[in-house]
Design an enzyme around this catalytic site. Structure first.
Site, short mmCIF file in Angstrom:
data_model
loop_
_atom_site.label_atom_id
_atom_site.label_comp_id
_atom_site.label_asym_id
_atom_site.label_seq_id
_atom_site.Cartn_x
_atom_site.Cartn_y
_atom_site.Cartn_z
CG ASN A 17 -44.69 129.43 -24.01
OD1 ASN A 17 -44.61 130.20 -24.97
ND2 ASN A 17 -45.06 128.17 -24.14
CE1 TYR A 146 -40.25 132.07 -38.78
CE2 TYR A 146 -38.18 132.46 -39.93
CZ TYR A 146 -38.92 132.45 -38.76
OH TYR A 146 -38.33 132.84 -37.58
#
Length: 240
Positions: A17, A146
């Site tokens: 999105n 991460y």
């Protein structure tokens, strides 16, 4: 050059999105493919099938695939893009900071590719693309969680390549560097300049440039490419 095709393919992109994921979804739509996008917050590109799903929840992903298959047929191309950051220095990193990033970026990708492989094995073809990061190869202070999650995707893809390759399924990694997205827009001018100084090409990537690498890996031109890590980083991580 437009991609030659025998017909529209069924594509599923997680986190499609915004940012890189949205650009990837739009690139497949532009080729005439049938694209489903998973999102937690809504806002899929025009023309894509929007599926509310959370990659950390295996049952949620199973439902999203079932909806995509009902609308578009068996998923032939899956792009595991959904990811989050919880950046902080190691000694300040909480258990939740670690777990949330690994659960979304690494375990979430596992949920996605495990479900995708079911249909691909029946088809005896398929393309799996995992979106990693140059940080997974270079490391970065304040991003132990991460970097670990993104490095793990490389081992995942290479294991998938060996396991699924005999059934006509490829598995590859795209490793973007710094990309012009909402996330990097939040950086100060000084931070942006410092990053550009480290990149041999002297600029950020556009999301569309990352999408080009993904659509190439999903094309017939890349039919003999599997287990590869394709950097889209302006030369920042070369040698890794």
């Amino acid at each position: 050059m437009s991609e030659p095709t025998t017909g529209p393919r069924s594509v599923l992109v997680t986190g499609g999105n915004r940012g890189i994921g949205r650009a990837i979804a739009e690139a497949f739509l532009a080729q005439g493919d049938l694209v489903a996008v998973t999102t937690r917050s809504g806002g899929a590109p025009d023309g894509a099938l929007e599926l509310k799903a959370d990659v950390t929840d295996a049952s949620s992903i199973d439902g999203a695939f079932a909806d995509a298959e009902a609308a578009h047929g068996p998923v032939e191309i899956v792009v595991a893009n959904a990811g989050i950051t919880r950046d902080t220095l190691l000694l300040r990193m909480s258990e939740d900071d670690w777990a949330d990033v690994l659960d979304t970026n690494l375990t979430g990708s596992f949920h996605v590719v495990r479900r995708a492989a079911k249909g691909m094995l029946r088809l005896r073809r398929g393309r799996i693309v995992l979106v990693s990061s140059v940080v997974g190869l270079l490391g970065s202070p304040g991003q132990v969680n991460y970097a670990a999650s993104k490095a793990g995707l490389v081992g995942m893809a290479r294991s998938l390549a060996r396991e699924l390759g005999p059934r006509g399924i490829t598995a590859n990694v795209v490793a973007p560097g710094y990309v012009d997205t909402d996330m990097t827009a939040a950086l100060s001018d000084e931070q942006k300049a410092a990053i550009r100084d480290r990149v041999p090409l002297g600029r950020y990537a556009s999301p569309a440039e990352v999408a080009d690498a993904v659509t190439w890996l999903a094309s017939e031109r890349a039919a003999y490419v599997t287990g590869a890590v394709i950097p889209v980083d302006g030369g920042l991580g070369m040698g890794h």
